[in-house]
Scaffold this motif. Structure first.
Motif, PDB file in Angstrom:
ATOM      1  N   ILE A   5       0.858  -1.179   0.000  1.00  0.00           N
ATOM      2  CA  ILE A   5       0.000   0.000   0.000  1.00  0.00           C
ATOM      3  C   ILE A   5       0.896   1.230   0.000  1.00  0.00           C
ATOM      4  N   VAL A   7       1.697   5.075   0.434  1.00  0.00           N
ATOM      5  CA  VAL A   7       1.334   6.304   1.120  1.00  0.00           C
ATOM      6  C   VAL A   7       2.144   7.405   0.447  1.00  0.00           C
ATOM      7  N   LYS A  39      -2.854   7.782   2.135  1.00  0.00           N
ATOM      8  CA  LYS A  39      -2.897   6.547   1.346  1.00  0.00           C
ATOM      9  C   LYS A  39      -3.469   6.771  -0.047  1.00  0.00           C
ATOM     10  N   GLU A  41      -5.757   5.469  -2.812  1.00  0.00           N
ATOM     11  CA  GLU A  41      -6.944   4.615  -2.867  1.00  0.00           C
ATOM     12  C   GLU A  41      -6.897   3.729  -4.114  1.00  0.00           C
ATOM     13  N   TYR A  78       2.843  -0.923   4.211  1.00  0.00           N
ATOM     14  CA  TYR A  78       2.879   0.458   3.733  1.00  0.00           C
ATOM     15  C   TYR A  78       4.289   0.891   3.329  1.00  0.00           C
TER      16      TYR A  78
END
Length: 136
Positions: A5, A7, A39, A41, A78
């Motif tokens: 993910i 960021v 973050k 999306e 992340y």
């Protein structure tokens, strides 16, 4: 394989100064400083996410410039990616609307005057070197 993910963080620049944002939440991060952002999306580009996050968190309209080289782990899954960004002409000045209680414009000689979040230090170091080299 673990999902990654992204960021995004903003090296928001104005006249050679960098914007730092002091966290107000969550409690374990409160009082420490970061590059604002958030973050990405699903289905969103990192650049679009950064523009959206800065509008939500700081109430500003901005555009992204170049990506700062590097990617920094924030704790699985992340990772932090940072873009240089600039306010659109005529945009209102940034305000701490979400997750922050103070903002500060830092000249190159002031970058280390704030207590950066541990996970932002390497990214800020890279931004600082680029500021010293003359990016605005």
């Amino acid at each position: 394989m673990t999902e990654r993910i992204v960021v995004v963080g903003a090296a928001l620049l104005d006249g050679g100064r960098l914007l730092a944002a002091r966290r107000s939440a969550p409690a374990e991060l409160a009082g420490r400083w970061e590059l604002p952002g958030g973050k990405v999306e699903p289905g969103e580009t990192p650049e679009a996410a950064l523009v959206r996050e800065l509008r939500e968190e700081l109430g500003v309209d901005c555009e992204t410039a170049e990506r700062i080289p590097g990617e920094w782990p924030l704790g699985s899954p992340y990772v932090l990616q940072v873009w240089a960004a600039r306010l659109h002409p005529g945009s209102a000045g940034p305000q701490p609307l979400q997750d922050h209680d103070e903002l500060r414009w830092l000249a190159p000689g002031e970058i280390w005057d704030v207590d950066w979040l541990d996970q932002d230090v390497a990214a800020v170091r890279e931004v600082s070197e680029r500021l010293d080299a003359g990016i605005r």
